[in-house]
Motif scaffolding. Structure first.
Motif, PDB file in Angstrom:
ATOM      1  N   PHE A   1       0.847  -1.188   0.000  1.00 46.49           N
ATOM      2  CA  PHE A   1       0.000   0.000   0.000  1.00 46.49           C
ATOM      3  C   PHE A   1       0.886   1.243   0.000  1.00 46.49           C
ATOM      4  O   PHE A   1       1.980   1.236   0.577  1.00 46.49           O
ATOM      5  CB  PHE A   1      -0.923   0.019   1.212  1.00 46.49           C
ATOM      6  CG  PHE A   1      -2.121  -0.870   1.080  1.00 46.49           C
ATOM      7  CD1 PHE A   1      -3.397  -0.344   0.977  1.00 46.49           C
ATOM      8  CD2 PHE A   1      -1.975  -2.253   1.050  1.00 46.49           C
ATOM      9  CE1 PHE A   1      -4.505  -1.166   0.842  1.00 46.49           C
ATOM     10  CE2 PHE A   1      -3.070  -3.090   0.917  1.00 46.49           C
ATOM     11  CZ  PHE A   1      -4.337  -2.543   0.807  1.00 46.49           C
ATOM     12  N   VAL A   2       0.427   2.296  -0.648  1.00 51.78           N
ATOM     13  CA  VAL A   2       1.177   3.546  -0.744  1.00 51.78           C
ATOM     14  C   VAL A   2       0.353   4.669  -0.124  1.00 51.78           C
ATOM     15  O   VAL A   2      -0.867   4.533   0.053  1.00 51.78           O
ATOM     16  CB  VAL A   2       1.503   3.880  -2.215  1.00 51.78           C
ATOM     17  CG1 VAL A   2       2.363   2.794  -2.850  1.00 51.78           C
ATOM     18  CG2 VAL A   2       0.246   4.120  -3.031  1.00 51.78           C
ATOM     19  N   PRO A   3       0.986   5.798   0.197  1.00 53.11           N
ATOM     20  CA  PRO A   3       0.197   6.933   0.685  1.00 53.11           C
ATOM     21  C   PRO A   3      -0.871   7.311  -0.341  1.00 53.11           C
ATOM     22  O   PRO A   3      -0.632   7.251  -1.554  1.00 53.11           O
ATOM     23  CB  PRO A   3       1.238   8.048   0.835  1.00 53.11           C
ATOM     24  CG  PRO A   3       2.537   7.334   0.996  1.00 53.11           C
ATOM     25  CD  PRO A   3       2.412   6.090   0.161  1.00 53.11           C
ATOM     26  N   ALA A   4      -2.040   7.676   0.157  1.00 57.06           N
ATOM     27  CA  ALA A   4      -3.156   8.058  -0.717  1.00 57.06           C
ATOM     28  C   ALA A   4      -3.938   9.193  -0.076  1.00 57.06           C
ATOM     29  O   ALA A   4      -4.245   9.139   1.116  1.00 57.06           O
ATOM     30  CB  ALA A   4      -4.074   6.871  -0.976  1.00 57.06           C
ATOM     31  N   THR A   5      -4.227  10.198  -0.877  1.00 59.80           N
ATOM     32  CA  THR A   5      -5.045  11.320  -0.423  1.00 59.80           C
ATOM     33  C   THR A   5      -6.484  11.042  -0.817  1.00 59.80           C
ATOM     34  O   THR A   5      -6.791  10.915  -2.005  1.00 59.80           O
ATOM     35  CB  THR A   5      -4.560  12.634  -1.076  1.00 59.80           C
ATOM     36  OG1 THR A   5      -3.210  12.885  -0.655  1.00 59.80           O
ATOM     37  CG2 THR A   5      -5.453  13.804  -0.700  1.00 59.80           C
ATOM     38  N   THR A   6      -7.350  10.910   0.181  1.00 63.91           N
ATOM     39  CA  THR A   6      -8.781  10.707  -0.069  1.00 63.91           C
ATOM     40  C   THR A   6      -9.485  12.042   0.020  1.00 63.91           C
ATOM     41  O   THR A   6      -9.261  12.818   0.951  1.00 63.91           O
ATOM     42  CB  THR A   6      -9.378   9.720   0.947  1.00 63.91           C
ATOM     43  OG1 THR A   6      -8.764   8.440   0.761  1.00 63.91           O
ATOM     44  CG2 THR A   6     -10.887   9.580   0.770  1.00 63.91           C
ATOM     45  N   LEU A   7     -10.327  12.308  -0.966  1.00 67.63           N
ATOM     46  CA  LEU A   7     -11.125  13.529  -1.015  1.00 67.63           C
ATOM     47  C   LEU A   7     -12.581  13.149  -1.223  1.00 67.63           C
ATOM     48  O   LEU A   7     -12.877  12.182  -1.929  1.00 67.63           O
ATOM     49  CB  LEU A   7     -10.637  14.426  -2.149  1.00 67.63           C
ATOM     50  CG  LEU A   7      -9.171  14.854  -2.042  1.00 67.63           C
ATOM     51  CD1 LEU A   7      -8.687  15.449  -3.355  1.00 67.63           C
ATOM     52  CD2 LEU A   7      -8.980  15.838  -0.900  1.00 67.63           C
TER      53      LEU A   7
ATOM     54  N   ALA B   1      -9.754   8.918  -4.522  1.00 71.85           N
ATOM     55  CA  ALA B   1      -8.471   8.696  -3.856  1.00 71.85           C
ATOM     56  C   ALA B   1      -7.353   8.870  -4.872  1.00 71.85           C
ATOM     57  O   ALA B   1      -7.428   8.349  -5.987  1.00 71.85           O
ATOM     58  CB  ALA B   1      -8.409   7.306  -3.240  1.00 71.85           C
ATOM     59  N   ILE B   2      -6.342   9.632  -4.480  1.00 69.40           N
ATOM     60  CA  ILE B   2      -5.158   9.827  -5.312  1.00 69.40           C
ATOM     61  C   ILE B   2      -4.010   9.080  -4.635  1.00 69.40           C
ATOM     62  O   ILE B   2      -3.579   9.447  -3.537  1.00 69.40           O
ATOM     63  CB  ILE B   2      -4.789  11.316  -5.445  1.00 69.40           C
ATOM     64  CG1 ILE B   2      -5.967  12.120  -5.988  1.00 69.40           C
ATOM     65  CG2 ILE B   2      -3.547  11.467  -6.340  1.00 69.40           C
ATOM     66  CD1 ILE B   2      -5.768  13.625  -5.926  1.00 69.40           C
TER      67      ILE B   2
ATOM     68  N   THR C   1     -17.030  13.164 -13.605  1.00 68.61           N
ATOM     69  CA  THR C   1     -16.186  13.986 -14.473  1.00 68.61           C
ATOM     70  C   THR C   1     -15.687  15.215 -13.726  1.00 68.61           C
ATOM     71  O   THR C   1     -14.497  15.551 -13.785  1.00 68.61           O
ATOM     72  CB  THR C   1     -16.960  14.404 -15.742  1.00 68.61           C
ATOM     73  OG1 THR C   1     -17.422  13.219 -16.407  1.00 68.61           O
ATOM     74  CG2 THR C   1     -16.097  15.224 -16.679  1.00 68.61           C
ATOM     75  N   ALA C   2     -16.572  15.872 -12.997  1.00 67.94           N
ATOM     76  CA  ALA C   2     -16.180  17.073 -12.237  1.00 67.94           C
ATOM     77  C   ALA C   2     -15.162  16.720 -11.154  1.00 67.94           C
ATOM     78  O   ALA C   2     -14.194  17.467 -10.945  1.00 67.94           O
ATOM     79  CB  ALA C   2     -17.413  17.737 -11.634  1.00 67.94           C
ATOM     80  N   MET C   3     -15.363  15.585 -10.474  1.00 68.40           N
ATOM     81  CA  MET C   3     -14.414  15.163  -9.435  1.00 68.40           C
ATOM     82  C   MET C   3     -13.041  14.913 -10.022  1.00 68.40           C
ATOM     83  O   MET C   3     -12.029  15.371  -9.479  1.00 68.40           O
ATOM     84  CB  MET C   3     -14.872  13.851  -8.773  1.00 68.40           C
ATOM     85  CG  MET C   3     -15.842  13.995  -7.661  1.00 68.40           C
ATOM     86  SD  MET C   3     -16.028  12.468  -6.694  1.00 68.40           S
ATOM     87  CE  MET C   3     -16.347  11.219  -7.894  1.00 68.40           C
ATOM     88  N   LEU C   4     -12.987  14.122 -11.089  1.00 73.41           N
ATOM     89  CA  LEU C   4     -11.697  13.793 -11.685  1.00 73.41           C
ATOM     90  C   LEU C   4     -11.010  15.056 -12.185  1.00 73.41           C
ATOM     91  O   LEU C   4      -9.816  15.265 -11.939  1.00 73.41           O
ATOM     92  CB  LEU C   4     -11.864  12.773 -12.812  1.00 73.41           C
ATOM     93  CG  LEU C   4     -10.577  12.315 -13.493  1.00 73.41           C
ATOM     94  CD1 LEU C   4      -9.557  11.773 -12.484  1.00 73.41           C
ATOM     95  CD2 LEU C   4     -10.889  11.256 -14.557  1.00 73.41           C
ATOM     96  N   ARG C   5     -11.754  15.917 -12.833  1.00 70.28           N
ATOM     97  CA  ARG C   5     -11.171  17.174 -13.333  1.00 70.28           C
ATOM     98  C   ARG C   5     -10.611  18.010 -12.177  1.00 70.28           C
ATOM     99  O   ARG C   5      -9.508  18.551 -12.272  1.00 70.28           O
ATOM    100  CB  ARG C   5     -12.255  17.954 -14.080  1.00 70.28           C
ATOM    101  CG  ARG C   5     -11.712  18.699 -15.243  1.00 70.28           C
ATOM    102  CD  ARG C   5     -12.789  19.333 -16.102  1.00 70.28           C
ATOM    103  NE  ARG C   5     -12.898  18.566 -17.337  1.00 70.28           N
ATOM    104  CZ  ARG C   5     -14.031  18.231 -17.913  1.00 70.28           C
ATOM    105  NH1 ARG C   5     -15.179  18.578 -17.395  1.00 70.28           N
ATOM    106  NH2 ARG C   5     -14.019  17.550 -19.036  1.00 70.28           N
ATOM    107  N   ALA C   6     -11.353  18.088 -11.078  1.00 74.89           N
ATOM    108  CA  ALA C   6     -10.904  18.873  -9.914  1.00 74.89           C
ATOM    109  C   ALA C   6      -9.696  18.236  -9.233  1.00 74.89           C
ATOM    110  O   ALA C   6      -8.897  18.932  -8.596  1.00 74.89           O
ATOM    111  CB  ALA C   6     -12.054  19.029  -8.920  1.00 74.89           C
ATOM    112  N   ALA C   7      -9.540  16.931  -9.356  1.00 74.87           N
ATOM    113  CA  ALA C   7      -8.441  16.230  -8.698  1.00 74.87           C
ATOM    114  C   ALA C   7      -7.127  16.336  -9.460  1.00 74.87           C
ATOM    115  O   ALA C   7      -6.055  16.165  -8.863  1.00 74.87           O
ATOM    116  CB  ALA C   7      -8.795  14.761  -8.517  1.00 74.87           C
TER     117      ALA C   7
END
Length: 184
Positions: free
Chosen positions: A74-80, A93-94, A124-130
Motif C-alpha cells: 500500500f502507498v500513501p493516498a489522499t482521499t477527497l 483517492a489519489i 467527471t467534475a471530481m476527476l477534473r478537480a483532482a
C-alpha cells in the motif's frame, strides 16, 4: 456547488446513507476489492456513532502521510470527498505513487459516486478537480483505470483528457495529464 474536500465529520449522516446505497448494490462483500468495499468491511459497523465516524475520518486523513503505517504493497493516498454542503456525493483517492499492482489494475486515481447521485456529471467534475491536486503531489500524468464494461467511467476518463494505453485483463488503462504543462 459541489467541491472536493478532505474527509470531515459534518457529512456523517449523508455518508452513512450513501454507504447503505452502495451496500444495496452488493458492495462490501468479501469479494469486493474496491475502496468502498474495503471500508464498508473495516469501518461500517462504527460509522453510526459520531466517535466511530471521527476515528474513520482521522484514519482516512492519515493515509496521505508518508510515515503512516500501512500494509505491505500500500502507498500513501489522499482521499477527497465530493460534497455539496452536508451532502456526500462521492469520493476520490489519489495514490501518491504506483506499485506494480497499481500499475496493472488500480492506477493513481480511483473514484466512486453514490448511486443516487450518478449520471449528473459528478465523476467527471471530481476527476477534473483532482488533476491539479495530483500535479501538486508530483504526478505529471495520472494512470486511471476502469473495467472494460464500465462505459460510463471510460467516458469520464476520456472527457478529462485520458489517452488510452491498453487493456490488461478486465481493465482499461488511460493516462491523463494533470496540468496543461504536462500535456505539452
Amino acid at each position: 456547488m459541489p467541491e472536493l474536500i478532505r474527509p470531515v465529520d459534518r457529512v456523517r449522516e449523508s455518508y452513512v446513507a450513501a454507504m447503505a446505497e452502495f451496500q444495496a448494490e452488493g458492495r462490501g462483500a468479501a469479494d469486493d476489492q474496491t475502496m468502498v468495499g474495503a471500508e464498508i468491511r473495516v469501518y461500517g459497523s462504527t460509522w453510526h456513532s459520531p466517535e466511530g465516524f471521527a476515528r474513520y475520518v482521522r484514519d482516512l486523513r492519515a493515509e496521505a502521510e508518508e510515515d503512516t503505517p500501512r500494509p505491505a504493497g500500500f502507498v500513501p493516498a489522499t482521499t477527497l470527498w465530493w460534497v455539496e454542503g452536508a451532502e456526500y456525493l462521492g469520493r476520490l483517492a489519489i495514490r501518491h505513487r504506483l506499485t506494480p499492482k497499481l500499475r496493472e489494475v488500480g492506477g493513481h486515481i480511483g473514484y466512486d459516486v453514490r448511486p443516487s447521485a450518478r449520471r449528473r456529471g459528478h465523476a467527471t467534475a471530481m476527476l477534473r478537480a483532482a488533476l491539479p491536486i495530483a500535479a501538486g503531489l508530483g504526478i505529471d500524468r495520472a494512470l486511471v483505470t476502469c473495467d472494460v464494461d464500465n462505459v460510463g467511467s471510460r467516458k469520464v476518463i476520456e472527457a478529462c483528457g485520458g489517452e488510452f494505453e491498453d487493456q490488461r485483463g478486465v481493465k482499461l488503462r488511460f493516462w491523463v495529464a494533470t496540468s496543461p504543462v504536462s500535456a505539452a
